[in-house]
Write a protein that holds these residues in place. Sequence first.
Motif, PDB file in Angstrom:
ATOM      1  N   PRO A   1      47.867  20.642  61.497  1.00 40.76           N
ATOM      2  CA  PRO A   1      46.788  21.299  62.238  1.00 40.76           C
ATOM      3  C   PRO A   1      46.920  21.012  63.731  1.00 40.76           C
ATOM      4  O   PRO A   1      47.449  19.971  64.125  1.00 40.76           O
ATOM      5  CB  PRO A   1      45.522  20.652  61.674  1.00 40.76           C
ATOM      6  N   SER A   2      46.458  21.947  64.578  1.00 37.37           N
ATOM      7  CA  SER A   2      46.496  21.682  66.015  1.00 37.37           C
ATOM      8  C   SER A   2      45.478  20.597  66.320  1.00 37.37           C
ATOM      9  O   SER A   2      44.461  20.459  65.641  1.00 37.37           O
ATOM     10  CB  SER A   2      46.207  22.962  66.801  1.00 37.37           C
ATOM     11  N   ALA A   3      45.768  19.813  67.351  1.00 39.15           N
ATOM     12  CA  ALA A   3      44.941  18.656  67.682  1.00 39.15           C
ATOM     13  C   ALA A   3      43.524  19.088  68.046  1.00 39.15           C
ATOM     14  O   ALA A   3      42.546  18.465  67.665  1.00 39.15           O
ATOM     15  CB  ALA A   3      45.578  17.889  68.820  1.00 39.15           C
ATOM     16  N   ALA A   4      43.428  20.182  68.804  1.00 40.87           N
ATOM     17  CA  ALA A   4      42.133  20.667  69.284  1.00 40.87           C
ATOM     18  C   ALA A   4      42.268  22.157  69.481  1.00 40.87           C
ATOM     19  O   ALA A   4      43.376  22.665  69.613  1.00 40.87           O
ATOM     20  CB  ALA A   4      41.785  19.974  70.599  1.00 40.87           C
ATOM     21  N   PRO A   5      41.154  22.898  69.496  1.00 44.45           N
ATOM     22  CA  PRO A   5      41.277  24.336  69.743  1.00 44.45           C
ATOM     23  C   PRO A   5      41.968  24.610  71.082  1.00 44.45           C
ATOM     24  O   PRO A   5      41.795  23.839  72.033  1.00 44.45           O
ATOM     25  CB  PRO A   5      39.819  24.810  69.771  1.00 44.45           C
ATOM     26  N   TYR A   6      42.751  25.673  71.130  1.00 40.49           N
ATOM     27  CA  TYR A   6      43.450  26.061  72.352  1.00 40.49           C
ATOM     28  C   TYR A   6      42.594  27.094  73.083  1.00 40.49           C
ATOM     29  O   TYR A   6      42.311  28.161  72.546  1.00 40.49           O
ATOM     30  CB  TYR A   6      44.818  26.659  72.011  1.00 40.49           C
ATOM     31  N   LEU A   7      42.172  26.760  74.301  1.00 40.60           N
ATOM     32  CA  LEU A   7      41.369  27.685  75.097  1.00 40.60           C
ATOM     33  C   LEU A   7      42.307  28.555  75.931  1.00 40.60           C
ATOM     34  O   LEU A   7      43.046  28.046  76.776  1.00 40.60           O
ATOM     35  CB  LEU A   7      40.399  26.912  75.998  1.00 40.60           C
ATOM     36  N   VAL A   8      42.302  29.853  75.684  1.00 45.44           N
ATOM     37  CA  VAL A   8      43.190  30.781  76.391  1.00 45.44           C
ATOM     38  C   VAL A   8      42.625  31.033  77.788  1.00 45.44           C
ATOM     39  O   VAL A   8      41.539  31.595  77.933  1.00 45.44           O
ATOM     40  CB  VAL A   8      43.320  32.115  75.623  1.00 45.44           C
ATOM     41  N   GLY A   9      43.351  30.565  78.796  1.00 42.12           N
ATOM     42  CA  GLY A   9      42.884  30.696  80.187  1.00 42.12           C
ATOM     43  C   GLY A   9      43.429  31.952  80.850  1.00 42.12           C
ATOM     44  O   GLY A   9      44.546  32.387  80.551  1.00 42.12           O
ATOM     45  N   ARG A  10      42.665  32.524  81.752  1.00 40.06           N
ATOM     46  CA  ARG A  10      43.104  33.745  82.448  1.00 40.06           C
ATOM     47  C   ARG A  10      44.378  33.508  83.258  1.00 40.06           C
ATOM     48  O   ARG A  10      45.302  34.317  83.221  1.00 40.06           O
ATOM     49  CB  ARG A  10      41.990  34.218  83.378  1.00 40.06           C
ATOM     50  N   GLU A  11      44.443  32.363  83.941  1.00 42.92           N
ATOM     51  CA  GLU A  11      45.642  32.097  84.754  1.00 42.92           C
ATOM     52  C   GLU A  11      46.861  31.803  83.875  1.00 42.92           C
ATOM     53  O   GLU A  11      47.986  32.094  84.264  1.00 42.92           O
ATOM     54  CB  GLU A  11      45.401  30.951  85.731  1.00 42.92           C
ATOM     55  N   LYS A  12      46.632  31.217  82.701  1.00 39.37           N
ATOM     56  CA  LYS A  12      47.752  30.968  81.784  1.00 39.37           C
ATOM     57  C   LYS A  12      48.308  32.299  81.271  1.00 39.37           C
ATOM     58  O   LYS A  12      49.520  32.479  81.156  1.00 39.37           O
ATOM     59  CB  LYS A  12      47.290  30.085  80.608  1.00 39.37           C
ATOM     60  N   VAL A  13      47.397  33.229  80.973  1.00 39.76           N
ATOM     61  CA  VAL A  13      47.841  34.561  80.532  1.00 39.76           C
ATOM     62  C   VAL A  13      48.675  35.209  81.634  1.00 39.76           C
ATOM     63  O   VAL A  13      49.748  35.762  81.392  1.00 39.76           O
ATOM     64  CB  VAL A  13      46.635  35.458  80.156  1.00 39.76           C
ATOM     65  N   ARG A  14      48.207  35.098  82.885  1.00 36.59           N
ATOM     66  CA  ARG A  14      48.948  35.694  84.001  1.00 36.59           C
ATOM     67  C   ARG A  14      50.314  35.019  84.171  1.00 36.59           C
ATOM     68  O   ARG A  14      51.324  35.681  84.412  1.00 36.59           O
ATOM     69  CB  ARG A  14      48.145  35.559  85.298  1.00 36.59           C
ATOM     70  N   GLU A  15      50.331  33.686  84.049  1.00 41.10           N
ATOM     71  CA  GLU A  15      51.583  32.935  84.215  1.00 41.10           C
ATOM     72  C   GLU A  15      52.592  33.335  83.132  1.00 41.10           C
ATOM     73  O   GLU A  15      53.765  33.588  83.414  1.00 41.10           O
ATOM     74  CB  GLU A  15      51.288  31.429  84.129  1.00 41.10           C
ATOM     75  N   PHE A  16      52.110  33.412  81.889  1.00 39.43           N
ATOM     76  CA  PHE A  16      52.995  33.785  80.786  1.00 39.43           C
ATOM     77  C   PHE A  16      53.475  35.226  80.964  1.00 39.43           C
ATOM     78  O   PHE A  16      54.644  35.543  80.746  1.00 39.43           O
ATOM     79  CB  PHE A  16      52.275  33.613  79.439  1.00 39.43           C
ATOM     80  N   ALA A  17      52.549  36.100  81.380  1.00 36.24           N
ATOM     81  CA  ALA A  17      52.905  37.509  81.595  1.00 36.24           C
ATOM     82  C   ALA A  17      54.017  37.622  82.649  1.00 36.24           C
ATOM     83  O   ALA A  17      54.996  38.355  82.455  1.00 36.24           O
ATOM     84  CB  ALA A  17      51.673  38.309  82.018  1.00 36.24           C
ATOM     85  N   ARG A  18      53.895  36.862  83.749  1.00 35.40           N
ATOM     86  CA  ARG A  18      54.953  36.903  84.777  1.00 35.40           C
ATOM     87  C   ARG A  18      56.287  36.444  84.192  1.00 35.40           C
ATOM     88  O   ARG A  18      57.335  37.008  84.495  1.00 35.40           O
ATOM     89  CB  ARG A  18      54.576  36.018  85.973  1.00 35.40           C
ATOM     90  N   ALA A  19      56.240  35.435  83.333  1.00 29.10           N
ATOM     91  CA  ALA A  19      57.483  34.872  82.772  1.00 29.10           C
ATOM     92  C   ALA A  19      58.196  35.840  81.833  1.00 29.10           C
ATOM     93  O   ALA A  19      59.410  35.762  81.681  1.00 29.10           O
ATOM     94  CB  ALA A  19      57.182  33.557  82.052  1.00 29.10           C
TER      95      ALA A  19
ATOM     96  N   HIS B   1      47.254  42.721  81.623  1.00 27.55           N
ATOM     97  CA  HIS B   1      47.564  41.290  81.552  1.00 27.55           C
ATOM     98  C   HIS B   1      47.138  40.515  82.793  1.00 27.55           C
ATOM     99  O   HIS B   1      47.136  39.294  82.786  1.00 27.55           O
ATOM    100  CB  HIS B   1      49.070  41.076  81.360  1.00 27.55           C
ATOM    101  N   HIS B   2      46.842  41.233  83.867  1.00 20.93           N
ATOM    102  CA  HIS B   2      46.604  40.553  85.148  1.00 20.93           C
ATOM    103  C   HIS B   2      45.227  40.807  85.737  1.00 20.93           C
ATOM    104  O   HIS B   2      44.687  39.956  86.444  1.00 20.93           O
ATOM    105  CB  HIS B   2      47.676  40.994  86.164  1.00 20.93           C
ATOM    106  N   ASP B   3      44.693  41.987  85.494  1.00 24.08           N
ATOM    107  CA  ASP B   3      43.483  42.410  86.201  1.00 24.08           C
ATOM    108  C   ASP B   3      42.307  42.531  85.218  1.00 24.08           C
ATOM    109  O   ASP B   3      42.286  43.427  84.369  1.00 24.08           O
ATOM    110  CB  ASP B   3      43.783  43.778  86.860  1.00 24.08           C
ATOM    111  N   PRO B   4      41.304  41.642  85.333  1.00 27.81           N
ATOM    112  CA  PRO B   4      40.171  41.675  84.397  1.00 27.81           C
ATOM    113  C   PRO B   4      39.451  43.026  84.408  1.00 27.81           C
ATOM    114  O   PRO B   4      38.969  43.469  83.360  1.00 27.81           O
ATOM    115  CB  PRO B   4      39.247  40.568  84.905  1.00 27.81           C
ATOM    116  N   GLU B   5      39.406  43.673  85.568  1.00 24.71           N
ATOM    117  CA  GLU B   5      38.732  44.980  85.637  1.00 24.71           C
ATOM    118  C   GLU B   5      39.477  46.021  84.801  1.00 24.71           C
ATOM    119  O   GLU B   5      38.859  46.808  84.084  1.00 24.71           O
ATOM    120  CB  GLU B   5      38.627  45.458  87.097  1.00 24.71           C
ATOM    121  N   ALA B   6      40.804  46.020  84.911  1.00 29.25           N
ATOM    122  CA  ALA B   6      41.608  46.961  84.124  1.00 29.25           C
ATOM    123  C   ALA B   6      41.431  46.673  82.632  1.00 29.25           C
ATOM    124  O   ALA B   6      41.337  47.595  81.820  1.00 29.25           O
ATOM    125  CB  ALA B   6      43.082  46.848  84.508  1.00 29.25           C
TER     126      ALA B   6
END
Lengths: 135, 149
Positions: free
Chosen positions: B13-31, B39-44
Amino acid sequence: MNGLEVGQVVAERAFPISRDSLVRYAGASGDFNAIHYRDDVAAAVGLPGVLAHGMLTMGLAVQPVVDWLGSAGWVSDYQVRFTRPVVVDPQHGATVTVTATVGALDDAGARIDLTAVCDDQTVLGKAHVRVTPLA
Amino acid sequence: MPVNPDLVERAFPSAAPYLVGREKVREFARAVFATAPLHHDPEAARAAGFADVVAPPTFPIVIAEATLQRLLAEPDAGIDFSRVVHGDQRFTYSRPIVAGDELTATLRVTSIKTLGGNSMVTSESSMVDARGEHVVTSVSTLVIRGEDA
Protein backbone atom coordinates in the motif's frame (compact mmCIF):
# COMPACT_ATOMS: atom_id res chain seq x y z
CA MET A 1 -15.32 11.74 -33.45
CA ASN A 2 -17.86 11.63 -36.27
CA GLY A 3 -16.59 11.07 -39.78
CA LEU A 4 -13.60 8.95 -38.76
CA GLU A 5 -12.58 5.93 -40.79
CA VAL A 6 -10.49 2.94 -39.81
CA GLY A 7 -7.00 3.36 -41.23
CA GLN A 8 -7.19 7.15 -41.25
CA VAL A 9 -4.08 8.94 -39.95
CA VAL A 10 -5.26 11.52 -37.40
CA ALA A 11 -1.93 12.90 -36.19
CA GLU A 12 1.79 12.72 -36.77
CA ARG A 13 4.65 14.40 -34.92
CA ALA A 14 8.43 14.11 -34.45
CA PHE A 15 9.90 14.50 -30.96
CA PRO A 16 13.59 15.38 -30.59
CA ILE A 17 14.93 13.90 -27.33
CA SER A 18 18.17 15.07 -25.73
CA ARG A 19 19.99 14.05 -22.54
CA ASP A 20 18.34 17.15 -21.14
CA SER A 21 14.92 15.60 -21.80
CA LEU A 22 15.97 12.50 -19.84
CA VAL A 23 17.09 14.48 -16.81
CA ARG A 24 13.87 16.50 -16.94
CA TYR A 25 11.79 13.31 -17.15
CA ALA A 26 13.75 11.67 -14.31
CA GLY A 27 12.99 14.65 -12.07
CA ALA A 28 9.33 14.87 -13.04
CA SER A 29 8.64 11.13 -12.76
CA GLY A 30 10.88 10.13 -9.87
CA ASP A 31 12.59 7.41 -11.94
CA PHE A 32 16.28 7.95 -11.20
CA ASN A 33 17.60 4.70 -12.67
CA ALA A 34 21.19 5.67 -13.63
CA ILE A 35 20.95 3.94 -17.04
CA HIS A 36 19.02 7.04 -18.13
CA TYR A 37 21.81 9.53 -17.44
CA ARG A 38 25.17 7.75 -16.86
CA ASP A 39 27.10 6.26 -19.79
CA ASP A 40 29.38 4.29 -17.44
CA VAL A 41 26.48 2.59 -15.67
CA ALA A 42 24.73 1.84 -18.99
CA ALA A 43 27.94 0.27 -20.33
CA ALA A 44 28.56 -1.69 -17.12
CA VAL A 45 25.19 -3.45 -17.45
CA GLY A 46 25.73 -4.18 -21.13
CA LEU A 47 23.47 -1.56 -22.74
CA PRO A 48 24.36 0.10 -26.08
CA GLY A 49 24.22 3.54 -24.42
CA VAL A 50 22.10 5.75 -22.21
CA LEU A 51 18.44 4.90 -22.87
CA ALA A 52 15.34 7.07 -22.78
CA HIS A 53 12.92 6.01 -20.05
CA GLY A 54 10.31 3.76 -21.67
CA MET A 55 7.74 5.86 -19.87
CA LEU A 56 9.07 9.01 -21.53
CA THR A 57 8.55 7.41 -24.94
CA MET A 58 5.09 6.20 -23.89
CA GLY A 59 4.25 9.62 -22.45
CA LEU A 60 5.20 11.62 -25.52
CA ALA A 61 3.78 9.12 -28.03
CA VAL A 62 0.21 9.78 -26.87
CA GLN A 63 0.49 13.57 -27.11
CA PRO A 64 -0.41 13.85 -30.81
CA VAL A 65 -3.66 12.03 -29.94
CA VAL A 66 -4.34 14.33 -26.98
CA ASP A 67 -3.77 17.40 -29.17
CA TRP A 68 -5.95 16.02 -31.94
CA LEU A 69 -8.77 15.25 -29.46
CA GLY A 70 -8.74 18.69 -27.86
CA SER A 71 -11.82 18.86 -25.63
CA ALA A 72 -13.80 16.39 -27.79
CA GLY A 73 -12.68 13.38 -25.79
CA TRP A 74 -10.22 11.86 -23.35
CA VAL A 75 -7.84 8.94 -23.14
CA SER A 76 -9.55 6.23 -21.08
CA ASP A 77 -7.10 3.39 -21.74
CA TYR A 78 -3.54 3.40 -23.02
CA GLN A 79 -1.17 0.48 -23.38
CA VAL A 80 2.21 -0.14 -24.99
CA ARG A 81 4.87 -2.81 -25.19
CA PHE A 82 8.46 -1.58 -25.09
CA THR A 83 9.99 -3.49 -27.99
CA ARG A 84 13.26 -1.65 -28.53
CA PRO A 85 15.13 0.89 -26.41
CA VAL A 86 15.69 4.47 -27.59
CA VAL A 87 19.43 5.14 -27.33
CA VAL A 88 20.06 8.85 -26.71
CA ASP A 89 23.40 10.06 -28.04
CA PRO A 90 25.08 12.61 -25.71
CA GLN A 91 25.58 15.05 -28.59
CA HIS A 92 22.95 14.30 -31.19
CA GLY A 93 20.15 12.93 -29.02
CA ALA A 94 17.46 10.89 -30.74
CA THR A 95 14.23 11.57 -32.61
CA VAL A 96 11.05 9.58 -32.09
CA THR A 97 8.44 9.96 -34.83
CA VAL A 98 4.86 9.09 -33.91
CA THR A 99 1.97 8.32 -36.25
CA ALA A 100 -1.57 7.90 -34.89
CA THR A 101 -4.04 5.90 -36.97
CA VAL A 102 -7.68 4.96 -36.34
CA GLY A 103 -7.58 1.26 -35.44
CA ALA A 104 -11.22 0.57 -34.58
CA LEU A 105 -14.50 2.44 -34.11
CA ASP A 106 -17.46 1.54 -31.93
CA ASP A 107 -20.34 3.17 -30.05
CA ALA A 108 -18.12 3.96 -27.06
CA GLY A 109 -15.44 5.80 -29.04
CA ALA A 110 -12.37 4.78 -30.97
CA ARG A 111 -9.15 2.87 -30.68
CA ILE A 112 -6.20 4.80 -32.01
CA ASP A 113 -3.07 2.80 -32.87
CA LEU A 114 0.33 4.41 -32.57
CA THR A 115 3.54 3.70 -34.37
CA ALA A 116 6.69 5.13 -32.82
CA VAL A 117 9.89 4.99 -34.85
CA CYS A 118 13.48 5.92 -33.98
CA ASP A 119 16.37 5.39 -36.44
CA ASP A 120 13.99 3.56 -38.82
CA GLN A 121 13.13 1.04 -36.12
CA THR A 122 9.86 0.60 -34.28
CA VAL A 123 10.29 1.22 -30.55
CA LEU A 124 6.75 0.55 -29.28
CA GLY A 125 4.58 -2.47 -29.99
CA LYS A 126 0.86 -2.95 -29.45
CA ALA A 127 0.50 0.79 -28.71
CA HIS A 128 -3.24 1.29 -28.38
CA VAL A 129 -5.11 4.36 -27.16
CA ARG A 130 -8.80 4.09 -26.29
CA VAL A 131 -10.47 7.49 -26.68
CA THR A 132 -13.85 8.23 -25.14
CA PRO A 133 -15.98 11.26 -26.09
CA LEU A 134 -16.37 13.87 -23.34
CA ALA A 135 -19.97 14.10 -22.20
CA MET B 1 20.35 -13.31 -7.00
CA PRO B 2 17.08 -14.34 -8.68
CA VAL B 3 13.84 -12.48 -8.09
CA ASN B 4 12.05 -13.90 -5.07
CA PRO B 5 8.97 -15.84 -6.27
CA ASP B 6 7.32 -15.28 -2.88
CA LEU B 7 6.66 -11.66 -3.92
CA VAL B 8 3.60 -12.80 -5.89
CA GLU B 9 0.38 -11.65 -4.23
CA ARG B 10 2.28 -9.54 -1.74
CA ALA B 11 0.58 -6.12 -1.51
CA PHE B 12 2.34 -2.78 -1.07
CA PRO B 13 0.00 0.00 0.00
CA SER B 14 1.14 3.59 -0.55
CA ALA B 15 2.39 5.23 2.63
CA ALA B 16 -0.09 8.11 2.42
CA PRO B 17 -2.56 9.45 -0.13
CA TYR B 18 -0.88 11.23 -3.05
CA LEU B 19 -2.15 14.79 -3.48
CA VAL B 20 -2.03 15.73 -7.18
CA GLY B 21 -0.63 19.27 -7.34
CA ARG B 22 -1.24 21.72 -10.19
CA GLU B 23 2.46 22.53 -10.54
CA LYS B 24 3.38 18.83 -10.50
CA VAL B 25 0.93 18.24 -13.35
CA ARG B 26 2.53 21.12 -15.27
CA GLU B 27 6.05 19.83 -14.54
CA PHE B 28 5.18 16.30 -15.68
CA ALA B 29 3.37 17.66 -18.75
CA ARG B 30 6.50 19.63 -19.76
CA ALA B 31 8.63 16.50 -19.33
CA VAL B 32 6.45 14.44 -21.72
CA PHE B 33 6.08 17.22 -24.33
CA ALA B 34 2.40 17.66 -23.39
CA THR B 35 1.57 21.17 -24.55
CA ALA B 36 -2.25 21.02 -24.63
CA PRO B 37 -3.81 23.89 -22.60
CA LEU B 38 -5.83 21.35 -20.56
CA HIS B 39 -2.60 20.34 -18.78
CA HIS B 40 -1.39 23.85 -18.02
CA ASP B 41 -4.24 26.34 -17.87
CA PRO B 42 -6.96 25.90 -15.19
CA GLU B 43 -9.33 28.12 -17.20
CA ALA B 44 -8.99 25.92 -20.29
CA ALA B 45 -9.54 22.85 -18.09
CA ARG B 46 -12.67 24.38 -16.52
CA ALA B 47 -14.01 25.32 -19.95
CA ALA B 48 -13.76 21.61 -20.83
CA GLY B 49 -15.66 20.65 -17.67
CA PHE B 50 -12.78 19.77 -15.30
CA ALA B 51 -12.19 21.22 -11.84
CA ASP B 52 -8.51 22.00 -12.51
CA VAL B 53 -5.63 21.11 -14.85
CA VAL B 54 -5.83 17.55 -16.22
CA ALA B 55 -2.89 15.17 -15.76
CA PRO B 56 -1.39 13.63 -18.95
CA PRO B 57 -2.44 9.99 -19.53
CA THR B 58 0.82 8.50 -18.20
CA PHE B 59 0.90 10.63 -15.01
CA PRO B 60 -0.14 7.75 -12.67
CA ILE B 61 3.35 6.31 -13.18
CA VAL B 62 4.55 8.97 -10.71
CA ILE B 63 2.34 7.43 -8.04
CA ALA B 64 3.05 3.85 -9.14
CA GLU B 65 6.79 4.66 -9.01
CA ALA B 66 6.51 5.50 -5.33
CA THR B 67 4.86 2.17 -4.51
CA LEU B 68 7.34 0.39 -6.78
CA GLN B 69 10.21 1.81 -4.74
CA ARG B 70 8.71 0.04 -1.74
CA LEU B 71 8.76 -3.24 -3.66
CA LEU B 72 12.37 -2.72 -4.83
CA ALA B 73 13.39 -1.84 -1.29
CA GLU B 74 12.09 -5.14 0.10
CA PRO B 75 15.21 -6.77 1.53
CA ASP B 76 14.28 -10.14 0.05
CA ALA B 77 13.08 -8.92 -3.39
CA GLY B 78 16.32 -9.77 -5.23
CA ILE B 79 15.83 -7.01 -7.81
CA ASP B 80 18.90 -5.11 -9.10
CA PHE B 81 17.46 -1.75 -10.22
CA SER B 82 20.23 -1.05 -12.79
CA ARG B 83 19.26 -4.27 -14.61
CA VAL B 84 15.57 -3.37 -14.74
CA VAL B 85 13.93 -2.39 -18.03
CA HIS B 86 10.26 -1.77 -18.66
CA GLY B 87 8.52 -4.53 -20.65
CA ASP B 88 5.01 -3.23 -21.03
CA GLN B 89 2.63 -0.77 -19.43
CA ARG B 90 -1.10 -0.12 -19.41
CA PHE B 91 -3.35 2.47 -17.77
CA THR B 92 -7.10 1.87 -17.55
CA TYR B 93 -9.11 4.86 -16.35
CA SER B 94 -12.57 5.38 -14.86
CA ARG B 95 -12.07 9.15 -15.20
CA PRO B 96 -9.20 11.57 -15.89
CA ILE B 97 -6.95 12.68 -13.00
CA VAL B 98 -7.15 16.40 -12.15
CA ALA B 99 -5.13 18.59 -9.80
CA GLY B 100 -6.60 18.39 -6.32
CA ASP B 101 -7.24 14.65 -6.50
CA GLU B 102 -6.04 12.67 -3.50
CA LEU B 103 -5.14 9.22 -4.75
CA THR B 104 -4.30 6.11 -2.77
CA ALA B 105 -2.53 3.32 -4.62
CA THR B 106 -2.10 -0.30 -3.69
CA LEU B 107 0.51 -2.27 -5.60
CA ARG B 108 0.12 -6.00 -5.95
CA VAL B 109 2.61 -8.31 -7.64
CA THR B 110 0.52 -10.50 -9.95
CA SER B 111 3.13 -12.72 -11.59
CA ILE B 112 6.82 -13.53 -11.79
CA LYS B 113 8.15 -15.45 -14.77
CA THR B 114 11.65 -16.49 -15.76
CA LEU B 115 12.65 -16.68 -19.41
CA GLY B 116 16.19 -17.22 -20.69
CA GLY B 117 17.93 -15.80 -17.65
CA ASN B 118 15.61 -12.79 -17.42
CA SER B 119 12.89 -12.36 -14.84
CA MET B 120 9.58 -10.68 -15.62
CA VAL B 121 7.70 -9.13 -12.73
CA THR B 122 4.13 -8.02 -13.42
CA SER B 123 2.40 -5.77 -10.93
CA GLU B 124 -0.85 -3.89 -10.73
CA SER B 125 -1.45 -0.57 -8.96
CA SER B 126 -5.06 0.29 -8.36
CA MET B 127 -5.68 3.94 -7.47
CA VAL B 128 -8.76 5.30 -5.74
CA ASP B 129 -9.76 8.87 -4.88
CA ALA B 130 -10.60 10.37 -1.47
CA ARG B 131 -14.12 8.94 -1.73
CA GLY B 132 -12.71 5.49 -2.39
CA GLU B 133 -13.85 5.49 -6.02
CA HIS B 134 -11.66 3.90 -8.66
CA VAL B 135 -9.74 6.36 -10.85
CA VAL B 136 -7.09 4.34 -12.67
CA THR B 137 -5.32 1.00 -12.68
CA SER B 138 -1.70 0.80 -13.81
CA VAL B 139 -0.36 -2.58 -14.93
CA SER B 140 3.41 -2.87 -15.49
CA THR B 141 5.78 -5.62 -16.45
CA LEU B 142 9.40 -5.09 -15.48
CA VAL B 143 12.13 -7.19 -17.04
CA ILE B 144 15.14 -7.83 -14.84
CA ARG B 145 17.96 -8.70 -17.21
CA GLY B 146 20.08 -11.64 -16.14
CA GLU B 147 23.85 -11.30 -15.62
CA ASP B 148 24.61 -12.97 -18.97
CA ALA B 149 21.80 -11.28 -20.95
